[in-house]
Design a protein around this motif. Structure first.
Motif: not given
Length: 629
Positions: A237-262
């Motif tokens: 379970t990996v956490f990383a900043q992702t760009p998202i659109e909010k109120d007409g602007k692009t901002v970074d918010k953290v998103t959780a991902f399921i990541v496989e080593r493979s």
């Protein structure tokens, strides 16, 4: 006329003076923790069944404390009766904690046996290959592990308490069907949040995931440090900043991902050389252009903080359960030694100093265990507001276990210092528990500031009520009466007598009075400091200490009263343990609360701040040695 006077009294106390609700704290991590509480309804103070949240309003909410939780159904109890003996036997006969520690690796036969026992999937539903245990059942098995080998416990906990817990809590049906059978079938999991620049301040993470041009993948780059199971985990379970659109602007918010080593692009550093929990695998993990399918977003894009903090909140009771087992084991060693070792013609257990040590170790163990099963029981019976109680259980358990094992070594003397007794290893293993999954220092601030935020919402509601008094007379007169009674010394704490055994009723009454005083102190601190309360950490720590004492006192009185009600053979001893702990807790509370406002304490806080700043500026002790050489 009397009503008008009461209203005027309350108006002076509240209207126009109460500051706006303070921000949780400047630490982004802590601010996010505080926001996990359910959102308030606009125009109304938030309500909760949480004991600790209500404490900050001066209210004693009994719903989640009295009576002590009884969450196990008959079939669940039967299942535990079948599971505990083989797990105990396994740790006594198969697992070798000394070898695990000296080799910095869990022995292969132990690992294989743990997978065979189903120990890596305790709470995974049976349809996905797990045992499907409740939180209380999980706590009991974790307690067994904690009594024997905390290094193994960390490997198990990093895998299921946090590693894939996000899939259990936030995974959609497809994610659960795909990954849960794998994490119960031999593939390790890890929780990957911490980075070199972000320890407690998780909001400052630099790892970044950007959507691919075709919109089918996120491309992840970054690194994580001190990741338990980091070198062996296949599913993370990996956490990383992702760009998202909010109120007409692009901002970074953290998103959780399921990541496989493979997926490729995932690599690990060498195992860290640690002070303790040596057999658990801890490494850095690196991500270079890792292609993560969009269906592996966990909990929604931009919701990573919610996912991370719920995972941590959900799993903290497990640490209390494990450390209750650790303390029970250390107490057994100390008691056996004290009962047989003869010095100066007496057994050690006959000396008052040793009796006090054993008594205090027993009090700490009993309280830790009471917290673990109270929180897990509340969770199993549907409680949703347990985040402060879970934080308190982690703080109290990790502090208490360190004290208890240190005292066990002291009772054993030179023998306790030797590796052969195993206590030096346990002490080394214990040290990390006060640091990881939220340092105890941060969690104390979390308790204080989240409680203040809850209290502040009530004060804001009163402010709004005074702007339209005819529409809110019930609220105003209720509050006015409470305040007037307090002002002339007539306020009484909640009546806990029906909830506790007769032997505990005087202390329960005293706890009720302390709860009222806690609420008054919080309000006074808010009026005095306003939004600046977030920077008053000397005061916040005293409020947290008072809250910890209140909740632990209530927990032990509840548990001991249950023992008395059921006529358990242990009831007389449990009542004495509860009396002893609650007596000291309700004695400490007024001192902690007074320290937030009395001039002598405030002068000392200023002195300590100045001294600490000087030491930091000098890079150490600024004074020379007495010889000036």
């Amino acid at each position: 006329m009397k009503g008008a006077k009461l209203l005027t009294c309350a108006n002076r106390c509240i209207a126009g003076k109460t500051p706006q609700l303070p921000l949780p704290v400047h630490s982004r991590w802590l601010a996010t923790e505080a926001r996990q509480a359910p959102a308030e309804k606009r125009g109304a103070a938030r309500q909760s069944a949480s004991f600790t949240l209500n404490l900050f309003r001066g209210h004693l909410e009994t719903a989640q404390v009295f009576p002590y939780p009884e969450p196990l159904a008959d079939d669940q109890r039967q299942m535990l009766q079948e599971l505990v003996p083989p797990v105990e036997k396994f740790f006594q006969e198969v697992n070798d904690p000394s070898k695990n520690d000296s080799n910095s690796k869990i022995e292969d036969n132990t690992v294989a046996g743990l997978w065979d026992l189903g120990a890596f999937g305790l709470q995974v539903p049976a349809e996905h290959g797990g045992l499907g245990l409740s939180n209380t059942q999980y706590a009991r098995l974790v307690e067994v592990v904690g009594a024997h080998d905390l290094g193994v416990g960390i490997t198990l906990g990093a895998h299921q308490s946090i590693g894939f817990k996000g899939i259990l809590l936030f995974g959609n049906p497809e994610q659960k069907a795909k990954y849960l059978p794998r994490v119960t079938g031999g593939e390790y999991a890890a929780f990957c949040l911490t980075e070199p620049s972000s320890g407690s301040d998780a909001g400052s993470i630099k790892s970044r995931a950007v959507l691919s041009p075709d919109g089918k993948h996120f491309i992840l780059n970054g690194s994580k440090i001190w990741i338990s199971n980091g070198g062996i985990a296949e599913i993370m379970t990996v956490f990383a900043q992702t760009p998202i659109e909010k109120d007409g602007k692009t901002v970074d918010k953290v998103t959780a991902f399921i990541v496989e080593r493979s997926f490729g692009g995932v690599s690990s550093g060498p195992p860290e050389n640690k002070m303790g929990i040596k057999c658990s695998n801890t490494t850095e993990v690196y991500y270079e252009d890792v292609k993560i399918p969009i269906e592996n977003v966990l909990g929604g894009v931009g919701n990573g903080f919610k996912v991370a903090m719920n995972i941590l909140n959900n799993g903290r009771f497990g640490m209390a359960a494990a450390l209750a087992g650790t303390q029970r084991s250390a107490l057994r060693q100390a008691a056996e030694h004290a009962a047989t070792r003869v010095q100066f013609g007496k057994k050690l257990a006959e000396f008052g100093t040793i009796q006090e040590k054993l008594a205090r170790m027993a009090m700490l163990q009993y309280t830790t265990e009471s917290l673990a099963y109270m929180v897990s029981g509340n969770m199993d019976t549907g409680a949703t507001d347990y985040h402060l109680e879970a934080a308190i259980s982690k703080v109290f358990a990790s502090d208490s276990a360190w004290t208890a094992v240190d005292e066990a070594i002291q009772i054993l003397g030179g023998m306790g210092f030797m590796k052969a007794t195993g206590l030096e290893r346990v002490l080394r293993d214990l040290r990390i528990f006060r640091i990881f999954e939220g340092t105890n220092d941060i969690l104390r601030l979390f308790v204080a500031l989240t409680g203040i935020q809850f209290a502040g919402s009530h004060l804001q509601e009163l402010q709004r009520a005074f702007k339209n008094p005819t529409a809110h007379l019930g609220l105003i007169f209720s509050e006015a009466g409470r305040r007037a009674a307090g002002a002339v010394g007539l306020a009484r704490g909640p009546d806990l007598a029906p909830h506790v055994a007769p032997e505990l009723r005087p202390l329960a009454a005293e706890l009720g009075r302390c709860v009222l005083e806690h609420g008054r102190t919080v309000e006074a601190a808010l009026v005095r400091h306003g939004r600046g309360i977030v920077d008053e950490q000397f005061i916040l720590n005293r409020l947290a200490s008072s809250a910890i004492d209140a909740y632990t006192a209530a927990a032990v009185m509840s548990r001991a009263s249950r023992a008395a009600r059921l006529h358990l053979p242990s009831a007389p001893h449990e009542l004495k343990l509860a009396e002893a702990w609650a007596e000291e807790a309700v004695t400490r509370m007024p001192a902690s609360l007074a320290a937030t406002r009395d001039s002598r304490s405030l002068r000392q806080f200023a002195r300590l701040a100045e001294l600490g700043g000087a030491v930091a500026a000098a890079g150490g002790q600024p004074t020379p040695n007495p010889l000036n050489l």
